[in-house]
Motif scaffolding. Structure first.
Motif, PDB file in Angstrom:
ATOM      1  N   PRO A   1      -1.563  14.092   5.755  1.00 33.97           N
ATOM      2  CA  PRO A   1      -1.992  14.184   4.352  1.00 33.97           C
ATOM      3  C   PRO A   1      -0.803  14.222   3.399  1.00 33.97           C
ATOM      4  O   PRO A   1       0.342  14.407   3.816  1.00 33.97           O
ATOM      5  CB  PRO A   1      -2.753  15.507   4.330  1.00 33.97           C
ATOM      6  N   GLY A   2      -1.108  14.083   2.128  1.00 35.22           N
ATOM      7  CA  GLY A   2      -0.089  14.141   1.075  1.00 35.22           C
ATOM      8  C   GLY A   2      -0.238  12.976   0.131  1.00 35.22           C
ATOM      9  O   GLY A   2      -0.346  13.154  -1.080  1.00 35.22           O
ATOM     10  N   HIS A   3      -0.255  11.766   0.676  1.00 29.24           N
ATOM     11  CA  HIS A   3      -0.598  10.600  -0.135  1.00 29.24           C
ATOM     12  C   HIS A   3      -2.104  10.534  -0.322  1.00 29.24           C
ATOM     13  O   HIS A   3      -2.597  10.237  -1.410  1.00 29.24           O
ATOM     14  CB  HIS A   3      -0.093   9.325   0.534  1.00 29.24           C
ATOM     15  N   ALA A   4      -2.829  10.787   0.759  1.00 28.16           N
ATOM     16  CA  ALA A   4      -4.289  10.842   0.739  1.00 28.16           C
ATOM     17  C   ALA A   4      -4.732  11.760   1.873  1.00 28.16           C
ATOM     18  O   ALA A   4      -4.062  11.857   2.903  1.00 28.16           O
ATOM     19  CB  ALA A   4      -4.892   9.453   0.914  1.00 28.16           C
ATOM     20  N   ARG A   5      -5.870  12.393   1.700  1.00 26.96           N
ATOM     21  CA  ARG A   5      -6.370  13.302   2.730  1.00 26.96           C
ATOM     22  C   ARG A   5      -6.987  12.559   3.905  1.00 26.96           C
ATOM     23  O   ARG A   5      -7.289  13.179   4.930  1.00 26.96           O
ATOM     24  CB  ARG A   5      -7.380  14.277   2.117  1.00 26.96           C
ATOM     25  N   HIS A   6      -7.168  11.253   3.758  1.00 31.26           N
ATOM     26  CA  HIS A   6      -7.720  10.438   4.838  1.00 31.26           C
ATOM     27  C   HIS A   6      -6.629   9.568   5.464  1.00 31.26           C
ATOM     28  O   HIS A   6      -6.904   8.479   5.963  1.00 31.26           O
ATOM     29  CB  HIS A   6      -8.865   9.563   4.314  1.00 31.26           C
ATOM     30  N   HIS A   7      -5.408  10.061   5.493  1.00 30.08           N
ATOM     31  CA  HIS A   7      -4.266   9.270   5.953  1.00 30.08           C
ATOM     32  C   HIS A   7      -3.837   9.690   7.352  1.00 30.08           C
ATOM     33  O   HIS A   7      -3.750  10.877   7.664  1.00 30.08           O
ATOM     34  CB  HIS A   7      -3.088   9.448   4.992  1.00 30.08           C
ATOM     35  N   LEU A   8      -3.568   8.689   8.186  1.00 36.42           N
ATOM     36  CA  LEU A   8      -2.943   8.933   9.474  1.00 36.42           C
ATOM     37  C   LEU A   8      -1.765   7.985   9.637  1.00 36.42           C
ATOM     38  O   LEU A   8      -1.689   6.940   8.985  1.00 36.42           O
ATOM     39  CB  LEU A   8      -3.939   8.775  10.627  1.00 36.42           C
ATOM     40  N   CYS A   9      -0.834   8.378  10.480  1.00 35.23           N
ATOM     41  CA  CYS A   9       0.262   7.501  10.883  1.00 35.23           C
ATOM     42  C   CYS A   9       0.158   7.278  12.385  1.00 35.23           C
ATOM     43  O   CYS A   9      -0.443   8.086  13.108  1.00 35.23           O
ATOM     44  CB  CYS A   9       1.615   8.102  10.522  1.00 35.23           C
ATOM     45  N   VAL A  10       0.733   6.197  12.860  1.00 33.54           N
ATOM     46  CA  VAL A  10       0.571   5.771  14.248  1.00 33.54           C
ATOM     47  C   VAL A  10       1.938   5.700  14.919  1.00 33.54           C
ATOM     48  O   VAL A  10       2.830   4.962  14.466  1.00 33.54           O
ATOM     49  CB  VAL A  10      -0.134   4.398  14.325  1.00 33.54           C
ATOM     50  N   TRP A  11       2.080   6.467  16.011  1.00 32.46           N
ATOM     51  CA  TRP A  11       3.335   6.522  16.756  1.00 32.46           C
ATOM     52  C   TRP A  11       3.287   5.544  17.926  1.00 32.46           C
ATOM     53  O   TRP A  11       2.353   5.579  18.737  1.00 32.46           O
ATOM     54  CB  TRP A  11       3.586   7.927  17.271  1.00 32.46           C
ATOM     55  N   ASP A  12       4.305   4.707  18.003  1.00 34.01           N
ATOM     56  CA  ASP A  12       4.446   3.746  19.090  1.00 34.01           C
ATOM     57  C   ASP A  12       5.719   4.066  19.848  1.00 34.01           C
ATOM     58  O   ASP A  12       6.819   3.769  19.374  1.00 34.01           O
ATOM     59  CB  ASP A  12       4.492   2.323  18.522  1.00 34.01           C
ATOM     60  N   ALA A  13       5.579   4.679  21.032  1.00 39.56           N
ATOM     61  CA  ALA A  13       6.755   5.085  21.791  1.00 39.56           C
ATOM     62  C   ALA A  13       7.571   3.882  22.240  1.00 39.56           C
ATOM     63  O   ALA A  13       8.797   3.984  22.401  1.00 39.56           O
ATOM     64  CB  ALA A  13       6.335   5.923  22.995  1.00 39.56           C
ATOM     65  N   ARG A  14       6.929   2.728  22.449  1.00 36.98           N
ATOM     66  CA  ARG A  14       7.642   1.537  22.901  1.00 36.98           C
ATOM     67  C   ARG A  14       8.757   1.170  21.923  1.00 36.98           C
ATOM     68  O   ARG A  14       9.880   0.863  22.319  1.00 36.98           O
ATOM     69  CB  ARG A  14       6.650   0.377  23.046  1.00 36.98           C
ATOM     70  N   SER A  15       8.452   1.173  20.658  1.00 31.72           N
ATOM     71  CA  SER A  15       9.453   0.813  19.646  1.00 31.72           C
ATOM     72  C   SER A  15      10.146   2.027  19.050  1.00 31.72           C
ATOM     73  O   SER A  15      11.061   1.875  18.246  1.00 31.72           O
ATOM     74  CB  SER A  15       8.782   0.035  18.509  1.00 31.72           C
ATOM     75  N   ARG A  16       9.683   3.224  19.443  1.00 38.23           N
ATOM     76  CA  ARG A  16      10.118   4.470  18.816  1.00 38.23           C
ATOM     77  C   ARG A  16       9.980   4.356  17.294  1.00 38.23           C
ATOM     78  O   ARG A  16      10.890   4.689  16.528  1.00 38.23           O
ATOM     79  CB  ARG A  16      11.536   4.866  19.214  1.00 38.23           C
ATOM     80  N   GLY A  17       8.809   3.882  16.895  1.00 40.29           N
ATOM     81  CA  GLY A  17       8.551   3.672  15.482  1.00 40.29           C
ATOM     82  C   GLY A  17       7.207   4.213  15.058  1.00 40.29           C
ATOM     83  O   GLY A  17       6.271   4.331  15.859  1.00 40.29           O
ATOM     84  N   TRP A  18       7.109   4.554  13.793  1.00 42.97           N
ATOM     85  CA  TRP A  18       5.866   4.977  13.162  1.00 42.97           C
ATOM     86  C   TRP A  18       5.352   3.858  12.264  1.00 42.97           C
ATOM     87  O   TRP A  18       6.122   3.268  11.496  1.00 42.97           O
ATOM     88  CB  TRP A  18       6.093   6.198  12.275  1.00 42.97           C
ATOM     89  N   PHE A  19       4.065   3.619  12.334  1.00 45.46           N
ATOM     90  CA  PHE A  19       3.381   2.829  11.320  1.00 45.46           C
ATOM     91  C   PHE A  19       2.901   3.819  10.272  1.00 45.46           C
ATOM     92  O   PHE A  19       2.018   4.641  10.533  1.00 45.46           O
ATOM     93  CB  PHE A  19       2.231   2.042  11.949  1.00 45.46           C
ATOM     94  N   THR A  20       3.509   3.759   9.091  1.00 41.65           N
ATOM     95  CA  THR A  20       3.442   4.891   8.162  1.00 41.65           C
ATOM     96  C   THR A  20       2.485   4.717   6.999  1.00 41.65           C
ATOM     97  O   THR A  20       2.340   5.652   6.206  1.00 41.65           O
ATOM     98  CB  THR A  20       4.842   5.200   7.598  1.00 41.65           C
TER      99      THR A  20
END
Length: 310
Positions: free
Chosen positions: A153-172
């Protein structure tokens, strides 16, 4: 299109080139989209699939970081093209995908009917049986590749981010701010600003979400606006400093009859100063032009936050 780690950045074509991205993740001949842009973005998304030798039947997931229309407006129309896909979405966002009437009404209140029609097209509902609600910590399996969802949350209360260990990256989505490539300095280092667009901006939860992303020691962030960025620790610090500065500017403007105009002017000055300090290439007029939409929305979001008692 960049396919490192099986990740393809797709320019959705929203507003201007390199403004709004969706991502295609490919694993063992199966695929997932993260965000999708608007109804007008569907040809670009299907072309990205074809570019990887895949068909719409290869897509198992459409994952939404949140349901703001520049990220999710085309979800219903896209799902009609993806016969095997399931939509993954935050619990607070799922009802708006099944019945988008309130979502459309809220966006119309911000942008106006003409802009909704021009920029977003038709917002199509999605059958409930094709929607999977993902809770904090849930993992989505893409052909054995784990994509973990974090409530941010913070930008929106319905927000999630996605962690991809393969790339060690977040889809933000929008949690890690906005970083347009025009603002990269001569060394290619990215510039970033937070996004406080209406109507659920909350500064302290947003800062906590940014710190939670950083705790995984990521190598990259995949931003909707726009593209993959590295140097994430520096950018996180920049975002937190600017969130605090934006809050201070909002409180200074509160109570004035011309509050919105004051906020727009103050935010313009803040971002211009920081862009120059970073060594960004645009001049002052170009900074204001490139950030005009974001400055307007950030001012509106800060005003809503103030009116809620911020």
């Amino acid at each position: 299109m960049n396919a490192a780690h099986g990740i393809v950045t797709v320019d959705t074509g929203f507003q201007r080139p390199q403004f709004d991205a969706a991502y295609l993740i490919v694993e063992a001949g199966r695929a997932a989209f993260v965000d999708c842009g608007t109804q007008h973005s569907i040809p670009a998304l299907l072309a990205a699939l074809a570019g990887q030798g895949l068909t719409p039947a290869s897509v198992d997931w459409l994952i939404l970081t949140h349901v703001h229309l520049d990220h999710a407006g085309g979800a219903g129309a896209l799902m009609r093209q993806l016969p095997n896909a399931t939509l993954a979405v935050h619990p607070r966002g799922a009802p708006h995908m099944v019945d988008p009437a309130r979502l459309v009404a809220g966006a119309t209140a911000v942008y106006g009917e003409d802009e909704i029609a021009r920029s977003y097209g038709e917002i199509v509902p999605i059958a409930a049986e094709r929607v999977r609600v993902v809770e904090d910590g849930d993992t989505i399996d893409l052909a054995g590749r784990a994509l973990q969802c974090l409530d941010t949350p913070g930008h929106a209360r319905h927000h999630l981010c996605v962690w991809d260990a393969r790339s060690r990256g977040w889809f933000t989505g929008d949690t890690f701010g906005l970083s347009y490539r025009e603002f990269d300095n001569a060394d290619g280092a990215p510039f970033v600003i937070p996004t406080s667009s209406p109507v659920q901006f909350e500064p302290e939860p947003l800062k906590a979400s940014i710190r939670a992303l950083l705790a995984r020691d990521p190598q990259a962030m995949y931003l909707t606006h726009y593209g993959r960025v590295g140097d994430v620790a520096r950018l996180a610090d920049e975002l937190i400093v600017q969130i605090d500065a934006m809050v201070a500017l909002a409180r200074a403007a509160d109570g004035h009859a011309d509050r919105h105009a004051r906020l727009v002017a103050a935010l313009t000055a803040l971002y211009t100063e920081r862009a120059f300090a970073h060594g960004s290439r645009p001049d002052a007029a170009q900074v204001q032009e490139l950030l005009a939409i974001d400055i307007e929305l950030n001012a509106q979001g800060l005003a809503v936050w103030l009116d809620r008692g911020g």
